[in-house]
Design an enzyme around this catalytic site. Structure first.
Site, PDB file in Angstrom:
ATOM      1  N   LYS A 289      -2.233  -1.602  -3.803  1.00  0.00           N
ATOM      2  CA  LYS A 289      -3.130  -0.449  -3.733  1.00  0.00           C
ATOM      3  C   LYS A 289      -2.345   0.842  -3.763  1.00  0.00           C
ATOM      4  CE  LYS A 289      -6.129   1.681  -0.330  1.00  0.00           C
ATOM      5  NZ  LYS A 289      -6.558   1.642   1.032  1.00  0.00           N
TER       6      LYS A 289
ATOM      7  N   LYS B 268       0.847  -1.184   0.000  1.00  0.00           N
ATOM      8  CA  LYS B 268       0.000   0.000   0.000  1.00  0.00           C
ATOM      9  C   LYS B 268       0.885   1.238   0.000  1.00  0.00           C
ATOM     10  CE  LYS B 268      -3.630   2.311   2.595  1.00  0.00           C
ATOM     11  NZ  LYS B 268      -4.605   2.178   3.668  1.00  0.00           N
TER      12      LYS B 268
HETATM   13  C1  PBG Z   1      -7.109   3.421   5.578  1.00  0.00           C
HETATM   14  C2  PBG Z   1      -7.626   3.171   4.221  1.00  0.00           C
HETATM   15  C3  PBG Z   1      -7.534   4.082   3.170  1.00  0.00           C
HETATM   16  C4  PBG Z   1      -8.160   3.496   2.084  1.00  0.00           C
HETATM   17  C5  PBG Z   1      -8.633   2.249   2.479  1.00  0.00           C
HETATM   18  N1  PBG Z   1      -8.288   2.059   3.812  1.00  0.00           N
HETATM   19  C6  PBG Z   1      -6.998   5.478   3.137  1.00  0.00           C
HETATM   20  C7  PBG Z   1      -5.677   5.788   3.676  1.00  0.00           C
HETATM   21  O1  PBG Z   1      -4.812   4.922   3.837  1.00  0.00           O
HETATM   22  O2  PBG Z   1      -5.480   6.953   3.981  1.00  0.00           O
HETATM   23  C8  PBG Z   1      -8.279   4.162   0.759  1.00  0.00           C
HETATM   24  C9  PBG Z   1      -9.292   3.614  -0.164  1.00  0.00           C
HETATM   25  C10 PBG Z   1      -9.618   4.522  -1.281  1.00  0.00           C
HETATM   26  O3  PBG Z   1      -9.002   5.587  -1.498  1.00  0.00           O
HETATM   27  O4  PBG Z   1     -10.558   4.172  -2.009  1.00  0.00           O
HETATM   28  N2  PBG Z   1      -6.686   2.386   6.333  1.00  0.00           N
END
Ligand code: PBG
Length: 336
Positions: free
Chosen positions: A261, A204
């Site tokens: 992601k 991520k």
């Molecule tokens: C946070 C989380 C995020 C997303 C999913 N879980 C945002 C972040 O890490 O700030 C983002 C999903 C999206 O942008 O569609 N744990």
């Protein structure tokens, strides 16, 4: 004009594309509703679904409408949903204590969905950001400067057990703490929850593409100016070798599915990871990727459906077995 002599080519690639029939026969990759997971935003308050302004077509649901949405999704071929809570500001604190409330919004929602549509798989997000007053995915250290890894892992393991007990089929740690997959597996097994899988957000990135999501769950702290910086735990977008190492660790710690992601801007990473691991791979087409396509389409600059389908196909082609996407419902509806 005289017909020229044909070129004597040993191979004419266009023979493979001549008719719709040929093209269908030779198509290498296909996206079906079965590949897609619908992320859903849930809130405690009843009342009609409220639209998320930066994500046209996406709403935050109260429980009744969420259940209706789940039934509809299952009917058109979507097999799984990923739940994200919008927590009321008064329930947030620096430690994200509400995440450990077994009667909280997410556990209650899971129980209700499992009663209404038991066949629908539920994926719960394991991270503290919807619950912390500062919006970080974990607990801050004593000085309040940085997210404390080991303290956070402790909370996440408890959170995983709570949501698994409520009925989640998959827990999905999205926090990027070190060692959390192993700790979660140990906690689940210790509680006898051996059938609950771990869908790890292994790779991520610290991405700007999460902006609309943070608006949707309200995790951007009002005190913070600008976009919340998560670079001490999320991956540097410049690094692909490091991302493969992250994935390897999660695999060794017992993750069942690995996720990359965002998806679209990181197809190279997805393709490399496909070669490194034999585990199933997921990719998350995040809120910003969705918003980009919607915004361009709203301006008449791109065709919504064909751009959507091409973006999803590209993610599948790069190596994803399943895709989390806000387009899930529309795609499934159009193809059912
Ligand atoms: C946070 C989380 C995020 C997303 C999913 N879980 C945002 C972040 O890490 O700030 C983002 C999903 C999206 O942008 O569609 N744990």
């Amino acid at each position: 004009m005289q017909t020229p002599q044909p070129l004597f080519l040993p191979r004419r690639m266009r023979r493979l594309r001549r008719t719709p029939g040929t093209r269908a026969l030779l198509q290498e990759t296909r996206v079906t509703a079965n590949d897609l997971v619908a992320p859903l935003f849930v809130r405690a308050e009843s009342g009609p679904p409220d639209p998320v302004p930066s994500m046209p077509g996406v709403h935050r649901f109260g429980l009744d409408d969420l259940l209706k949405e789940c039934v509809e999704l299952l009917t058109i071929g979507i097999r799984a949903v990923a739940l994200f809570p919008r927590i009321a500001p008064q329930l947030k604190d620096p430690h994200g204590a509400e995440a450990l409330n077994s009667q909280g919004l997410i556990p209650q929602t899971i129980r209700a969905i499992k009663q209404e549509c038991p066949a629908l798989q539920i994926i719960t997000d394991i991270a503290l950001d919807p619950y912390t007053s500062h919006g970080h995915d974990g607990v801050l250290d004593f000085e309040g400067n940085e997210v404390d890894n080991d303290l956070t892992v402790n909370s996440l393991a408890q959170m995983a057990v709570i949501t698994a007990k409520a009925g989640a089929d998959w827990v999905a740690p999205s926090d990027m703490m070190d060692g959390r997959v192993g700790a979660i597996r140990k906690a689940l097994d210790g509680a006898g929850l051996i059938g609950t899988g771990i869908l790890a957000y292994s790779v991520k990135f610290a991405s700007a593409y999460y902006g609309p999501f943070r608006e949707a769950v309200g995790s951007q702290s009002p005190a913070a100016s600008g976009y919340l910086d998560k670079q001490t735990y999320q991956l540097n977008p410049a690094n692909s070798r490091e991302s493969l190492q992250e994935a390897k660790l999660d695999e060794d710690e017992g993750a069942d599915i690995l996720m990359v992601k965002p998806a679209g801007p990181y197809l190279d990473v997805l393709a490399r990871l496909r070669m490194q691991t034999g585990l199933p791979l997921a990719a998350y087409q995040v809120s910003g990727e969705y918003a980009q396509i919607q915004a361009a389409a709203a301006n008449g600059w791109l065709d919504l459906k064909s751009t959507r389908d091409e973006a999803l196909l590209a993610i599948k082609r790069a190596g994803a077995d399943l895709i989390l996407t806000y387009f899930a419902k529309d795609f499934a509806r159009d193809s059912s």
